[in-house]
Design a protein around this motif. Sequence first.
Motif, short mmCIF file in Angstrom:
data_model
loop_
_atom_site.label_atom_id
_atom_site.label_comp_id
_atom_site.label_asym_id
_atom_site.label_seq_id
_atom_site.Cartn_x
_atom_site.Cartn_y
_atom_site.Cartn_z
N THR A 466 0.84 -1.20 0.00
CA THR A 466 0.00 0.00 0.00
C THR A 466 0.87 1.25 0.00
OG1 THR A 466 -1.68 -1.20 1.26
CG2 THR A 466 -1.88 1.20 1.19
N CYS A 529 -4.75 1.08 5.56
CA CYS A 529 -4.41 0.54 4.23
C CYS A 529 -5.65 0.08 3.49
CB CYS A 529 -3.41 -0.60 4.37
SG CYS A 529 -1.75 -0.06 4.80
N SER A 533 -6.77 1.89 0.13
CA SER A 533 -6.84 1.06 -1.09
C SER A 533 -8.21 1.20 -1.75
CB SER A 533 -6.57 -0.41 -0.75
OG SER A 533 -5.27 -0.58 -0.25
#
Length: 578
Positions: A466, A529, A533
């Motif tokens: 990430t 993350c 994302s």
Amino acid sequence: MACFFRRSIAAQLSRIYGQHEEFFIPLLSVVPVSKKRPSPDVQLTVRSLVKSGVLPPDEDLAAQTSCLAKQLKEDGVVEDVIPGREAINFRINKLLLAEKLLDSVHTEPESFGLKSELFRSLRRGRTLVEYSSPNIAKKFHAGHLRSTIIGNFIANLKEALGNEVIRVNYLGDWGMQFGLLGAGFQRLGSQEKLKENALQHLFEVYVQVNQEAEQDESIRLAAAEFFRRLEQHEEQALSLWEQFRDITVKEYRRIYERLGIHFDHYSGESFHQSKMQDVLKDLQCRGLLKTTEKGTGVVDLSEAGDMSSYCTVLRSDGTSLYITRDIAAAVDRKELLNFDEMIYVTDKSQSSHFRQLFQILQMLGHRWAERCVHVPFGLVQGMSTRSGDVVFLEDVLDEARNRMLQNMQQSKTSKELADPALTAELLGISALIIKDLKRPLISDYKFNWEQVLQAQGDTGVFLQYTHARLCSLLRTHASVSHTHFDPHHLQDSRSLSALQHLLRYDEVLLQSSLELQPRHLVNFLITLCHLVSSAHRELPVKGSPPAVAQARLRLFSCACSVLANGMRILGITPVEKM
């Protein structure tokens, strides 16, 4: 930055109850983001007001909640006051949230969350952390790896929060095992083999002499004699011991460097020999040192003074034990380094040892023993390499790097890298760290290489992936300025979820520090993350109008900074390409 919003609500509570607003700030918490429904931003439990003495304890909590909610007003910061049964939730101005939070991260990316008013209650000063602490010439097993990773996290966190930190590697470099090693090396050792592979040779000698000692009384007697000579500083025994120690420390420094870990002091049980005699005299003067029928020296730890619980501090031959040397080390450190708190990181099997240590220190009149803490951790099962059992830490690091390198070579998304082996090493170490720190430290866990090194799932590789994607995005759009941005373009659900989550960062650091548990920070970063994302998939920068692209880049840039900061506290070096 959460304190800006807490302070605004605290100002209202201050007007209602007459207490200073600083009083209320720690009572307000940021609400974790919900996947199922929009979350309120800040919460106040009425029970916390009762506990802190603001409200009387004998009244109905629901009625108190309703009464307080009616007195709270919406303003430029608070958009909605939502009373529950025993808590009040607040929705804050989302334009203000985006503007204030992202400006704060952008202005001081490395210190975001670290200047929070929540940390005023923490004890500052000098913190000594003892961790890793392998035994010379023995296996550096998974337990020592856990101590190394956990201790490094605690030292990093304390340092980030403003403490002066002293990192100590307290080597097991004394005791009866060195009697065995010394006696064994005189019979089985080779200076030539020491030059070829010092640690491996010492380990082999120790294993062999240990096996022989189980069957041969004369070897046990020779070991006891060698250790007695060591404690009396006999020149030949001391010279051999110093050679073993120097070899080991040199080798360990090289391995720790691979982990990105440093120590301010490589000390050991041997360093505190002179202080040990002072401790024994002090115990004797205070009437605490008793002699048993077998001739051993003990300290009575029982409440009734009936020896139902005691600790042995001296063998019948006058030589010291582990606990004796730990008492001496603690007293010595206090005198030499004047710490404000001392934290020991070892496996949970030593919990009883540290309870006895702290009790004896207090019996000796050392009130600072109350500020000594043992952080226990569970065992790891199944950590072995393809070639067999792990012997040294380096075997684990090599295995993690080699497996990660193989995964990268098979991946279709891997980038061209200047040094693939170095990237694989950093990814492998990240994987080991997150696997180790993501659960309560006291828990045992089973180790599985395939699970640890996955890029999908809640792993260290996922965190690095990430971060690398965010770095790639920022490189691709480096020409797009995001110095100024319009918060109106960050009012969608994906952006707001990420912003609300970032608002919790200081609380997570506080909880991690109070409990000395890294899982809170690990879980925060993993959730960050996932949120980032999701936003990255749904909120493109490329092809968006300039003002929208600028705002999204500001969000992704700030998320990248916080992610990197949190990873560094955990002991992870963020990679920018993978």
